[in-house]
Design a protein around this motif. Structure first.
Motif, short mmCIF file in Angstrom:
data_model
loop_
_atom_site.label_atom_id
_atom_site.label_comp_id
_atom_site.label_asym_id
_atom_site.label_seq_id
_atom_site.Cartn_x
_atom_site.Cartn_y
_atom_site.Cartn_z
N GLU A 181 0.81 -1.22 0.00
CA GLU A 181 0.00 0.00 0.00
C GLU A 181 0.84 1.27 0.00
N GLY A 182 2.16 1.10 0.12
CA GLY A 182 3.02 2.27 0.10
C GLY A 182 4.08 2.19 1.19
N SER A 183 4.78 3.30 1.38
CA SER A 183 5.88 3.33 2.34
C SER A 183 5.83 4.62 3.13
N LEU A 184 6.35 4.53 4.36
CA LEU A 184 6.40 5.69 5.24
C LEU A 184 7.71 5.62 6.01
N GLY A 185 8.37 6.77 6.11
CA GLY A 185 9.62 6.80 6.86
C GLY A 185 9.88 8.19 7.41
N VAL A 186 10.97 8.31 8.16
CA VAL A 186 11.37 9.61 8.69
C VAL A 186 12.83 9.87 8.33
N VAL A 187 13.11 11.13 8.00
CA VAL A 187 14.48 11.54 7.68
C VAL A 187 15.22 11.72 9.01
N LEU A 188 16.31 10.99 9.19
CA LEU A 188 17.02 11.00 10.47
C LEU A 188 18.02 12.14 10.62
N ASN A 189 18.32 12.84 9.53
CA ASN A 189 19.41 13.82 9.61
C ASN A 189 18.98 15.24 9.21
N ARG A 190 17.77 15.65 9.64
CA ARG A 190 17.29 17.01 9.39
C ARG A 190 16.84 17.67 10.70
N PRO A 191 17.78 18.06 11.57
CA PRO A 191 17.36 18.74 12.80
C PRO A 191 16.78 20.12 12.48
N THR A 192 15.78 20.54 13.25
CA THR A 192 15.22 21.89 13.11
C THR A 192 15.74 22.72 14.29
N PRO A 193 15.51 24.04 14.27
CA PRO A 193 15.91 24.85 15.42
C PRO A 193 14.94 24.73 16.60
N VAL A 194 13.84 23.99 16.43
CA VAL A 194 12.79 23.93 17.45
C VAL A 194 13.16 22.93 18.55
N ASP A 195 13.18 23.41 19.76
CA ASP A 195 13.50 22.58 20.92
C ASP A 195 12.30 21.69 21.25
N VAL A 196 12.57 20.42 21.56
CA VAL A 196 11.48 19.50 21.94
C VAL A 196 10.71 20.08 23.13
N ARG A 197 11.41 20.74 24.04
CA ARG A 197 10.78 21.32 25.24
C ARG A 197 9.65 22.30 24.86
N ASP A 198 9.81 22.97 23.72
CA ASP A 198 8.82 23.97 23.31
C ASP A 198 7.54 23.37 22.73
N VAL A 199 7.60 22.12 22.28
CA VAL A 199 6.41 21.53 21.66
C VAL A 199 5.85 20.33 22.42
N LEU A 200 6.73 19.55 23.03
CA LEU A 200 6.31 18.37 23.78
C LEU A 200 7.14 18.29 25.07
#
Length: 194
Positions: free
Chosen positions: A39-58
């Protein structure tokens, strides 16, 4: 039919962008495939950090997120949704089985239900990465890209999830491969320099 087993076997593997891949979303990307079937594929890019701190969202998950403690851009799809990918040493097998709120994807790597209270899974997690968005392919689409030589398919290692230097992951993953693939790691960032 042998085609079916071939399809399911890519879950948990890494897609490493080849220098030939033209899509800027995936330039030098290392993608962990979380799901791959007819039915398709799903994945995550492991090497694209953003400037957003995890603390600020979760905030509740921030203490469990490895260095750098930022949200990673998992891909161009559903950027407003968060995915948690975590390593559970031993792959959740044995005594207590898989911890509540964690679903095994491949070996020790699995998905965390971010609705679960973090304290219920904290003791079981070896590493956690939070992703905004994901990479998705429709039926047959990824196979077409593989046939065109856009991706190398290699084995993942639990440490890939929590690499403290994500900007070096593309080279590191290629470098540990055998033969010609290890040579690709030496490609300059600007192909015109070749």
């Amino acid at each position: 039919m042998s085609g079916m087993t071939e399809v399911s076997s890519l879950t948990g593997r890494l897609l490493v962008a080849t220098p030939a891949l033209a899509d800027p979303n995936f330039d030098r990307a290392v993608v962990l495939l979380l799901d791959h079937d007819e039915e398709g594929s799903l994945g995550v890019v492991l090497n694209r950090p953003t400037p957003v701190d995890v603390r600020d969202v979760l905030a509740g998950w921030a203490a469990l997120a490895g260095e750098p403690g930022v949200v990673f851009q998992g891909g161009p799809v559903s950027l407003d949704s968060a995915l948690g990918v975590a390593v559970v040493p031993g792959g959740g097998e044995g005594e207590g089985a898989a911890p509540l709120g964690w679903r095994q994807v491949h070996g020790a790597i699995g998905l965390v239900d971010l609705e679960t209270p973090p304290e219920l899974v904290a003791s079981a997690l070896g590493a956690l990465r939070i992703f905004a968005g994901y990479a998705g392919w429709g039926p047959g689409q990824l196979q077409d890209e593989l046939d065109q030589g856009a991706w190398y398919v290699v084995e993942s290692e639990p440490g890939d999830i929590s690499s403290p230097a994500p900007e070096r992951l593309w080279r590191e993953v290629l470098r540990r491969q055998r033969g010609d693939l290890a040579m690709v790691a030496t490609y300059p960032d600007d192909p015109s320099l070749n």
